[in-house]
Design a protein around this motif. Sequence first.
Motif, PDB file in Angstrom:
ATOM      1  N   ALA A  29       3.065  35.153 -12.507  1.00 21.24           N
ATOM      2  CA  ALA A  29       1.984  34.729 -13.411  1.00 21.24           C
ATOM      3  C   ALA A  29       0.894  33.974 -12.649  1.00 21.24           C
ATOM      4  N   LEU A  30       1.309  33.146 -11.684  1.00 20.57           N
ATOM      5  CA  LEU A  30       0.324  32.332 -10.959  1.00 20.57           C
ATOM      6  C   LEU A  30      -0.247  33.071  -9.742  1.00 20.57           C
ATOM      7  N   VAL A  74       7.399  42.305  -0.838  1.00 21.13           N
ATOM      8  CA  VAL A  74       7.027  42.426  -2.258  1.00 21.13           C
ATOM      9  C   VAL A  74       6.363  43.784  -2.440  1.00 21.13           C
ATOM     10  N   GLU A  75       7.121  44.733  -2.976  1.00 21.66           N
ATOM     11  CA  GLU A  75       6.586  46.091  -3.144  1.00 21.66           C
ATOM     12  C   GLU A  75       6.192  46.334  -4.587  1.00 21.66           C
ATOM     13  N   ASP A  76       6.912  45.643  -5.513  1.00 18.27           N
ATOM     14  CA  ASP A  76       6.627  45.775  -6.937  1.00 18.27           C
ATOM     15  C   ASP A  76       6.763  44.371  -7.533  1.00 18.27           C
ATOM     16  N   PRO A  77       5.634  43.789  -7.998  1.00 19.74           N
ATOM     17  CA  PRO A  77       5.696  42.416  -8.499  1.00 19.74           C
ATOM     18  C   PRO A  77       6.640  42.243  -9.698  1.00 19.74           C
ATOM     19  N   GLU A  78       7.025  43.349 -10.340  1.00 18.62           N
ATOM     20  CA  GLU A  78       7.956  43.276 -11.487  1.00 18.62           C
ATOM     21  C   GLU A  78       9.396  43.100 -11.001  1.00 18.62           C
ATOM     22  N   GLN A  79       9.634  43.402  -9.740  1.00 17.70           N
ATOM     23  CA  GLN A  79      10.998  43.403  -9.194  1.00 17.70           C
ATOM     24  C   GLN A  79      11.134  42.314  -8.136  1.00 17.70           C
ATOM     25  N   PRO A  80      12.393  41.848  -7.913  1.00 17.54           N
ATOM     26  CA  PRO A  80      12.579  40.923  -6.795  1.00 17.54           C
ATOM     27  C   PRO A  80      12.194  41.628  -5.495  1.00 17.54           C
ATOM     28  N   GLU A 218       7.953  26.393 -21.468  1.00 13.52           N
ATOM     29  CA  GLU A 218       8.062  24.948 -21.233  1.00 13.52           C
ATOM     30  C   GLU A 218       7.591  24.603 -19.809  1.00 13.52           C
ATOM     31  N   LEU A 219       8.020  25.408 -18.840  1.00 15.31           N
ATOM     32  CA  LEU A 219       7.623  25.137 -17.452  1.00 15.31           C
ATOM     33  C   LEU A 219       6.103  25.254 -17.289  1.00 15.31           C
ATOM     34  N   MET A 220       5.532  26.289 -17.888  1.00 13.81           N
ATOM     35  CA  MET A 220       4.087  26.496 -17.745  1.00 13.81           C
ATOM     36  C   MET A 220       3.311  25.360 -18.418  1.00 13.81           C
ATOM     37  N   ASN A 221       3.859  24.816 -19.506  1.00 14.56           N
ATOM     38  CA  ASN A 221       3.203  23.655 -20.142  1.00 14.56           C
ATOM     39  C   ASN A 221       3.175  22.472 -19.181  1.00 14.56           C
ATOM     40  N   HIS A 222       4.296  22.253 -18.497  1.00 17.88           N
ATOM     41  CA  HIS A 222       4.340  21.166 -17.509  1.00 17.88           C
ATOM     42  C   HIS A 222       3.346  21.444 -16.376  1.00 17.88           C
ATOM     43  N   ALA A 223       3.285  22.712 -15.950  1.00 18.85           N
ATOM     44  CA  ALA A 223       2.376  23.071 -14.850  1.00 18.85           C
ATOM     45  C   ALA A 223       0.923  22.813 -15.276  1.00 18.85           C
TER      46      ALA A 223
END
Length: 230
Positions: A29-30, A74-80, A218-223
């Motif tokens: 997301a970031l 990182v080949e696909d941002p949807e995957q690890p 919740e984490l994004m609210n803190h960020a």
Amino acid sequence: MNKRLAPTITIDGPSGSGKGTIAQKVAKALGWHLLDSGALYRLVALAARNHGVPLENEESLQILAQNMDVQFLVEDPEQPPRVVLEGDTVTRDIRAEDVGRDASAVAALPSVRAGLLQRQHDFRQEPGLVADGRDMGTVVFPDAQLKLFLTASVEERAQRRFKQLQDKGMSANLADLQAALQLRDEQDMTRPVAPLVPAEDAIVIDSTDMTIDEVYTELMNHARNQGLVS
Ligand code: DC
């Protein structure tokens, strides 16, 4: 002159707390870099096995920790990311239960932890880093802008792991999984170096009754409150 260090969010917690999934979602997301530090301990364990290094040979393990050739692609941002050890793709191999067990053993060795420190610091690059593990907020990035400690009951974590394995078509026994998690927690929390404990300034979230999306929000609210996200 002091070089400005890239902003960092740390997410620590026990196995199965959901920290890996959350870290990946937040990094995506970031548009920040991602450090899965557990993978590094798993890689040391796998490299030791490949090179026939016994888990008691701390000196050789430290050399492996410092020098093993590792790439996270990182080949696909949807995957690890795809994990490559000395030219071989080992993304799945490092997730095996026995590699996890060996990883927990090598992670208890101070010289292995020291050997991996610089590697972990190297991940801290602009525009920012999301780091997940056990000691990200306490030892590796004590000056992180936001520290999260994610927990969940051992029953819930075993259930999650059970479901994950089932989804992959692998067989598993819930009671065995829970016992293995309990043992791993015990090892990680009681070891003398960098034990699994929340940093003093960490925000503790118990995710037992929360969905991934709820934890993420919740984490994004803190960020946002920290001014890390607009
Ligand atoms: O999160 P994981 O299951 O992939 O971690 C594998 C092992 O590595 C686990 O037993 C704890 C250890 N570890 C650690 O000691 N410090 C970290 N920062 C990350 C993982």
